[in-house]
Enzyme design. Structure first.
Site, PDB file in Angstrom:
ATOM      1  N   HIS A 147      -8.425  34.685  49.606  1.00 40.83           N
ATOM      2  CA  HIS A 147      -7.440  35.822  49.344  1.00 40.83           C
ATOM      3  C   HIS A 147      -6.513  35.656  48.115  1.00 40.83           C
ATOM      4  O   HIS A 147      -5.710  36.681  47.865  1.00 40.83           O
ATOM      5  CB  HIS A 147      -6.286  35.695  50.635  1.00 40.83           C
ATOM      6  N   THR A 160      -3.738  46.166  51.403  1.00 38.30           N
ATOM      7  CA  THR A 160      -4.089  46.972  52.497  1.00 38.30           C
ATOM      8  C   THR A 160      -3.177  48.082  52.644  1.00 38.30           C
ATOM      9  O   THR A 160      -3.456  49.183  53.378  1.00 38.30           O
ATOM     10  CB  THR A 160      -4.150  46.062  53.844  1.00 38.30           C
ATOM     11  N   LYS A 169       6.095  46.239  50.901  1.00 41.77           N
ATOM     12  CA  LYS A 169       5.321  45.381  50.700  1.00 41.77           C
ATOM     13  C   LYS A 169       6.253  44.033  50.470  1.00 41.77           C
ATOM     14  O   LYS A 169       7.386  44.107  50.139  1.00 41.77           O
ATOM     15  CB  LYS A 169       4.019  45.278  49.393  1.00 41.77           C
ATOM     16  N   ARG A 170       5.600  42.840  50.515  1.00 43.50           N
ATOM     17  CA  ARG A 170       6.344  41.643  50.287  1.00 43.50           C
ATOM     18  C   ARG A 170       6.831  41.544  48.798  1.00 43.50           C
ATOM     19  O   ARG A 170       6.428  42.106  48.012  1.00 43.50           O
ATOM     20  CB  ARG A 170       5.492  40.431  50.557  1.00 43.50           C
ATOM     21  N   LYS A 173      -3.254  52.312  53.618  1.00 46.41           N
ATOM     22  CA  LYS A 173      -2.470  53.008  54.857  1.00 46.41           C
ATOM     23  C   LYS A 173      -1.699  54.105  54.280  1.00 46.41           C
ATOM     24  O   LYS A 173      -1.818  55.391  55.083  1.00 46.41           O
ATOM     25  CB  LYS A 173      -1.264  52.089  55.268  1.00 46.41           C
ATOM     26  N   LYS A 180       3.709  41.607  42.120  1.00 45.24           N
ATOM     27  CA  LYS A 180       3.622  43.160  42.812  1.00 45.24           C
ATOM     28  C   LYS A 180       4.545  44.109  42.022  1.00 45.24           C
ATOM     29  O   LYS A 180       4.512  45.219  42.033  1.00 45.24           O
ATOM     30  CB  LYS A 180       4.114  42.946  44.210  1.00 45.24           C
TER      31      LYS A 180
HETATM   32  C1  LIG Z   1      -0.032  46.495  55.417  1.00 45.14           C
HETATM   33  C2  LIG Z   1       1.273  45.794  55.471  1.00 45.14           C
HETATM   34  C3  LIG Z   1       1.377  44.565  54.486  1.00 45.14           C
HETATM   35  C4  LIG Z   1       0.480  44.424  53.444  1.00 45.14           C
HETATM   36  O1  LIG Z   1       0.788  45.356  52.283  1.00 45.14           O
HETATM   37  P1  LIG Z   1       0.224  45.349  50.675  1.00 45.14           P
HETATM   38  O2  LIG Z   1       0.879  46.274  49.991  1.00 45.14           O
HETATM   39  O3  LIG Z   1      -1.062  45.229  50.772  1.00 45.14           O
HETATM   40  O4  LIG Z   1       0.962  44.110  50.119  1.00 45.14           O
HETATM   41  C5  LIG Z   1       2.631  43.910  54.535  1.00 45.14           C
HETATM   42  N1  LIG Z   1       3.404  43.895  55.297  1.00 45.14           N
HETATM   43  C6  LIG Z   1       3.288  44.883  56.472  1.00 45.14           C
HETATM   44  C7  LIG Z   1       4.517  45.193  57.564  1.00 45.14           C
HETATM   45  C8  LIG Z   1       2.283  45.758  56.508  1.00 45.14           C
HETATM   46  O5  LIG Z   1       1.871  46.463  57.545  1.00 45.14           O
END
Ligand SMILES: *Cc1c(COP(=O)(O)O)cnc(C)c1O
Length: 817
Positions: A356, A654, A546-547, A658, A552
């Site tokens: 990952h 991911t 995101k985190r 979304k 990032k």
């Molecule tokens: C999809 C998702 C992530 C991953 O987000 P990235 O932008 O790909 O880092 C992190 N936290 C939650 C709650 C998510 O639904």
């Protein structure tokens, strides 16, 4: 679809509320109503759950065990109702009882047994496995406290324990009958058994009892219910102690403590290795319990242990469960008395590994002394795996090359156990999670392993479940899509391409944008009630959720906001389309710089949001406690999806998928799955900027770049960087953001100045942001582009990912229900 009797549902809900709480519906609290509804729903799925497992047994199907430290499930109720196609009827029943389903759903705490993308991927995969009729277990840990709840106080993140089991989890079933013992510490004694064979006996160990709890994972409309099995630890108290140990009070107390601490809390590190002993205990605890149980279950219905790979695959979600390899070896060698070659052949055909990350700070490397002390028998096995691997290297390379290769590739090196190397050597399959990521693995990070095992390596681009992230999270759009193209997309997202024929249709564009507007109003309501900020629903919703991680680059985003603000102040009459910058992010509790970035975002928000001259041209919102349940509706309201990681650092992402599915345009770098998003939708329907991964890697190989060259020559950049330390956003505290300032301009020990190329990419980002603005002004262009994004998101379903794993790695067959 009147599969469910309203009368029966109503009676059951009332019955459970009475049985559980001695209350009738009028007296019950919201939480108690939720529990009653959840039990009524569990009552529906329990038959299917039993039938599913009967069918697996009768058909003797191969099972994948998805081994993961994290499952970021979010809420279960709404998702289960959708999968049962019972959402409408339950909504009506509740209505008749005087309750609203959405409000009842909000009583459920998120099952936040994960940090971010990796844990959510595991959750999406389980959803897809059930929907596609494949036999699967998720194997993980029942943390008493999941991901912490984030509060923002005076702009700072404060972590609050997430006591998610406080009211009990109505969906879980404790399976005390499948408890197993897991041993830690002690030493290994070699004895000769009655057949003259060497036997390795672990002695003077501490052990805990692992107790499984099962959670149902329903498929969509197919009556399949798979199981997420999460393990809790219980003290073993004088169960099975050697006679030597009986009455050892000290040991009893230590075992009690071990059991109490092991499942206490999820480590809140995302993409970061911390090397804590308790973490290794967690890893071995859930792996040993899961593997022991999987092998026992197999042997209940099969004779020949050697055929294990025909019926079982362990998929390792990152290196966290890598001890699966030596644990399976231990069971085969010590409990089934197999020889090394036989045991290795089985193990090596049963384990598969998913990588990952390529970031060095995330790579797990356990100190040998710790590893050996905690897992003495497992360490012996790792030593032997390593010894044999080095023999292979010696046979493969010239003596001169061998030393170089061993240094780079061996499992034990420099006093450490390199878990990624153990995972690769012990698995028949190694995959990355997006095309670019896999290419970088093969060409750089894992180049030597790729040369040694070229056929082991392959790509499986991540995906997301459209059931949760469209059907549940965005019901208005889901209904509109179904009205246009039918409901096939719910289980086959590739069908969403059928929307392509509507992208130029003005009426459709209008309807699509109207739904976006409704979703923007819904998010504005949420922000008003949670943040007390009134945002303009006609502004561009520019979202980065995101985190929080330096790679990032939330810092790039907020520095650009500071720049926009400077420009607006300098020239208030400048043409400017109103914009709302929305952030949501948790920082690991010990990640000081990430927490400073959260504070900076909130501080900039405080200054800008109350500037009357700016009004609603520019608003900044930090959404507290970003998690799956609020993510679901944040995506549906977004116009712009910020995916701005330093190229080469984000393995896949991911969140990007979304957003795309929900009709937001990607503003991003050529990183992770952004590359494939652009491939699907066309570069002209996204905003791509910045250094490429090749350029980043090239700079890194040459010691980085000098950000002072930019700082000293670009006045606008100099201004925003200086505003980090001039007190403007820190109520005159010039120290508060000094560490951020320094990280941008100067190297810090081994770390390069601006290691994530924020200033280097700043102007390119600004240009891309200008393009976003002019594009948004062209309403019909924008509407067509967002429709094109949704219409071309078919590839990014986790159903597609799972189907690829099934065909190329797991070789599962569908169950006949
Ligand atoms: C999809 C998702 C992530 C991953 O987000 P990235 O932008 O790909 O880092 C992190 N936290 C939650 C709650 C998510 O639904």
């Amino acid at each position: 679809m009147q599969e469910y009797s309203k009368k029966e549902l109503k009676d059951n809900i009332e019955g459970y509320v009475k049985l559980l709480y001695r209350k009738n519906m009028e007296e019950a609290t919201g939480q108690q109503i939720f529990q009653g509804v959840a039990y009524a729903v569990k009552n529906i799925i329990i038959e299917d759950w039993m039938k599913t497992h009967k069918a697996y047994e009768a058909q003797d199907l191969k099972t994948v065990y998805y081994m993961s430290m994290e499952f970021l499930m979010g809420r279960a109720l709404g998702n289960i109702l959708i999968n049962l196609k019972a959402d409408k009827v339950v909504e009506e029943v509740l209505e008749e009882l005087g309750f609203n389903l959405n409000i009842i759903e909000e009583q459920e705490p998120d099952a936040a047994l994960g940090n971010g993308g990796l844990g959510r991927l595991a959750a999406c995969f389980l959803d897809s496995l059930s929907t596609l009729l494949y036999p699967a277990y998720g194997c993980g840990i029942r943390y008493k406290y999941g991901m912490f709840e984030q509060k923002i106080e005076d702009g700072f993140q404060v972590e609050v324990p997430d006591n998610w089991l406080k009211y009990g989890n109505p969906f879980e079933i404790k399976r005390a009958e499948y408890a197993v013992e897991v041993k830690f510490g002690g030493y290994v004694r070699l004895i000769r058994d009655d057949f003259g064979r060497d036997k390795f006996i672990q002695e003077n160990y501490q052990s805990v009892l692992a107790i499984p709890y099962d959670l149902p994972v329903t498929g969509y409309g197919n009556h399949v219910v798979n199981t997420l099995r999460i393990w809790d630890a219980q003290a073993i108290n004088n169960f099975n102690l050697d006679s030597f140990d009986r009455g050892d009070y000290q040991k009893a107390v230590e075992q009690e403590n071990l059991a109490r601490t092991i499942c206490e809390v999820l480590y809140p590190n995302d993409n970061h290795y911390a090397g804590k002993e308790l973490r290794l205990k967690q890893q071995y605890f859930f792996v040993s319990a899961s593997v022991q149980r999987a092998v026992s279950k197999y042997m209940e219905t099969h004779e020949d242990i050697k055929k294990l790979p025909v019926k079982i695959c362990f998929q390792l979600n990152d290196t966290h469960p890598t001890v699966t390899v030596p644990e399976l070896m231990r069971i085969l060698l010590d409990e089934y008395n197999l020889g090394w070659e036989e045991a290795w052949d089985i193990t090596n055909h049963t384990c598969a590994y998913t990588n990952h990350t390529i970031m060095s700070e995330a790579l797990e490397k356990w100190p040998i002394d710790l590893f050996k002390r905690l897992l003495p028998r497992i360490y012996q096995i790792v030593e032997e795996i390593n010894r044999r691997f080095e023999v292979l290297l010696r046979q493969t390379y010239s003596l001169e090359d061998f030393h170089k290769k061993a240094e780079k590739m061996s499992i034990l090196y420099n006093g450490q156990v390199r878990m990624a190397h153990l995972a690769i050597v012990g698995s028949f399959s190694v995959n990355g999670v997006a095309k670019l990521h896999t290419e970088i693995l093969k060409a750089k990070e894992l180049k030597d392993f790729y040369e040694l095992y070229p056929t082991r390596f392959h790509n499986k681009t991540n995906g997301i479940t459209q059931r949760r992230f469209l059907k549940h999270g965005n019901p208005l759009l889901a209904k509109w899509i179904t009205d246009k193209i039918g409901d096939g997309w719910i289980t086959d997202l590739s069908q969403i391409y059928k929307l392509n024929k509507y992208v130029k249709n003005e009426q459709c564009q209008k309807e699509f944008m109207q739904i976006k507007h409704e979703n923007k109003l819904r998010l504005a309501e949420y922000i008003k009630s949670h943040n007390g900020i009134i945002i303009n629903p006609d502004s561009i919703y520019d979202v980065q959720v995101k985190r929080l991680h330096e790679y990032k680059r939330q810092l790039l985003n907020i520095l650009h906001v500071m720049h926009l603000y400077n420009q607006l102040k300098k020239n208030p009459d400048r043409a400017f389309y109103p914009r709302t910058f929305i952030f949501g992010a948790k920082a690991s509790a010990g990640y000081v710089r990430a927490k400073a970035i959260i504070k900076l975002i909130n501080s900039v928000a405080e200054v800008v949001n109350k500037d009357a001259e700016i009004g609603d041209k520019l608003k900044i919102v930090f959404i507290e406690n970003y998690r799956v349940s609020n993510a679901e509706f944040i995506f549906s309201a977004a116009d712009v999806s910020e995916q701005i990681s330093t190229a080469s650092k984000e393995a896949s992402g991911t969140g990007n998928m979304k957003f795309m599915l929900n009709g937001a345009l990607t503003l991003g770098t050529m990183d992770g799955a952004n590359v494939e998003i652009v491939e699907e939708v066309g570069a002209e329907n996204a905003f791509i900027f910045g250094l490429t991964s090749e350029q980043v890697i090239e700079y890194e190989q040459n010691g980085g770049y000098n950000p002072l060259d930019i700082y000293n020559t670009d006045e606008d950049i100099k201004l925003v960087v200086d505003q980090l330390i001039n007190g403007k956003y820190s109520r005159e505290d010039k120290e508060l953001f000094l560490p951020l300032y320094q990280s941008l301009l100067y190297s810090q020990g081994m770390e390069r100045a601006d290691q994530y190329f924020i200033l280097k990419d700043f102007r390119a980002y600004e240009e891309a942001q200008k393009k976003v603005e002019s594009a948004y002004v062209d309403k019909s262009w924008w509407a067509e582009a967002v429709l094109l994004n949704t219409a071309n998101s078919g590839k990014f379903s986790s159903d597609r990912t799972i189907q690829e794993y099934v065909q190329e790695v797991w070789h599962l067959e569908k169950v006949h229900m």
